[in-house]
Scaffold this motif. Structure first.
Motif, PDB file in Angstrom:
ATOM      1  N   LEU A   1     -24.068   8.720  -2.659  1.00 24.07           N
ATOM      2  CA  LEU A   1     -24.222   8.081  -3.969  1.00 24.07           C
ATOM      3  C   LEU A   1     -25.504   7.255  -4.011  1.00 24.07           C
ATOM      4  CD1 LEU A   1     -23.099   7.424  -6.774  1.00 24.07           C
ATOM      5  CD2 LEU A   1     -21.793   5.559  -5.720  1.00 24.07           C
ATOM      6  N   ALA A   2     -25.727   6.449  -2.989  1.00 23.57           N
ATOM      7  CA  ALA A   2     -26.944   5.630  -2.944  1.00 23.57           C
ATOM      8  C   ALA A   2     -28.184   6.509  -2.830  1.00 23.57           C
ATOM      9  CB  ALA A   2     -26.876   4.656  -1.770  1.00 23.57           C
ATOM     10  N   PHE A   3     -28.075   7.585  -2.055  1.00 26.26           N
ATOM     11  CA  PHE A   3     -29.215   8.501  -1.909  1.00 26.26           C
ATOM     12  C   PHE A   3     -29.623   9.075  -3.266  1.00 26.26           C
ATOM     13  CE2 PHE A   3     -30.772  12.862  -1.515  1.00 26.26           C
ATOM     14  CZ  PHE A   3     -31.870  12.685  -0.693  1.00 26.26           C
ATOM     15  N   VAL A   4     -28.638   9.543  -4.038  1.00 26.62           N
ATOM     16  CA  VAL A   4     -28.941  10.137  -5.342  1.00 26.62           C
ATOM     17  C   VAL A   4     -29.504   9.088  -6.294  1.00 26.62           C
ATOM     18  CG1 VAL A   4     -27.961  11.308  -7.354  1.00 26.62           C
ATOM     19  CG2 VAL A   4     -27.233  11.961  -5.056  1.00 26.62           C
ATOM     20  N   ILE A   5     -28.955   7.893  -6.251  1.00 27.59           N
ATOM     21  CA  ILE A   5     -29.481   6.817  -7.100  1.00 27.59           C
ATOM     22  C   ILE A   5     -30.935   6.519  -6.747  1.00 27.59           C
ATOM     23  CG2 ILE A   5     -29.308   4.331  -7.561  1.00 27.59           C
ATOM     24  CD1 ILE A   5     -26.254   4.675  -7.469  1.00 27.59           C
TER      25      ILE A   5
END
Length: 275
Positions: free
Chosen positions: A125-129
């Protein structure tokens, strides 16, 4: 040039060692070619001899034995393009190729292991954000997805404008998903299934009787959507790989885009019955 078969008879241990220490990537500097992908049966890695396997080959060493020629220390994994490029013996000497291999393996070994990433709480999730926040987000109003049917079926009221607005960025997000899956940096389904599991957990707080499940969901759709968002914020807050210089507003927008895409992909709230 007569092929030297023995010099190409690599032991299973040698092959395993080559692939393990290659990190599934071409050893050529700055090459981002991934050798093996889940959706592709073909393995595009090429086992290359630093000192040639047979007389007439690049960097052939007549003093080597065949066992030395097929040994791990004389082999390097490259993609097809860089295998050809390194045939230039003037530019790519034995020393240069050995240094290339050594530097690549050191880079791979210095990266956190899967366990360390898990322990350090790095999340998809953080990677995509992080990636979305670097993009120039342009609305695409050409999506053919009939979002109104799902909104109406679930009786979404308060979040309806949010969903209708952020659906325009679905194309950009899915393009990023595809790009990073090809590079082996992301598994989209893990992220979406995790969002689905969060939704199911939240849904369980509101649905008390399976016979009237959809009615319970329809009465509480906005609250369910909001609680899923709050749970995702908790994940973001604990993620160690979220870039610290990203403004709150950018994170908020990116999360909305991800959530609306998950809604459209039926990972949040319910899918209307097929007609």
């Amino acid at each position: 040039m007569i092929e030297n078969k023995k010099a190409r008879q690599y032991t299973p241990t040698t092959i395993k060692r080559l692939f393990a220490l290659s990190g599934n990537q071409c050893a050529f500097p700055d090459c981002d070619v991934i050798f093996v992908l889940p959706e592709r049966q073909e393995i595009i890695a090429q086992i290359c001899h630093i000192e040639a396997a047979e007389l007439g080959g690049e960097r052939y060493n007549p003093n080597q034995t065949d066992d030395e020629r097929r040994d791990y220390n004389n082999l390097i994994l490259l993609c097809p393009n860089h295998h050809v490029e390194t045939d230039d013996i003037v530019k790519y000497s034995v020393e240069v190729l050995k240094e290339m291999k050594r530097n690549h393996e050191l880079k791979i070994l210095s990266q956190p292991s899967s366990f360390e990433k898990f322990r350090n709480n790095q999340t998809s999730l953080a990677f995509v954000i992080n990636q979305l926040c670097q993009e120039n987000l342009i609305e695409d109003t050409t999506t053919s997805f009939d979002i109104n049917e799902k909104i109406s079926y679930n009786n979404i009221v308060a979040y309806r404008p949010t969903i209708e607005y952020y659906k325009a960025f679905q194309g950009k997000l899915r393009m990023l998903y595809s790009e990073y899956e090809i590079q082996g940096l992301l598994n989209k389904q893990y992220l979406l299934q995790n969002i689905k599991s969060i939704y199911l957990k939240v849904k369980g707080k509101f649905v008390t009787h399976s016979l009237i499940e959809i009615e319970e969901i329809r009465k509480n759709a906005d609250e369910i959507f909001e609680e899923v968002e709050l749970e995702l914020w908790k994940i973001i807050d604990k993620s160690t790989n979220l870039q610290i210089d990203i403004p709150f507003e950018a994170i908020n927008i990116s999360l909305k885009i991800i959530m609306v895409d998950a809604f459209m992909d039926c990972k949040i709230l319910e899918e209307p019955p097929k007609k």
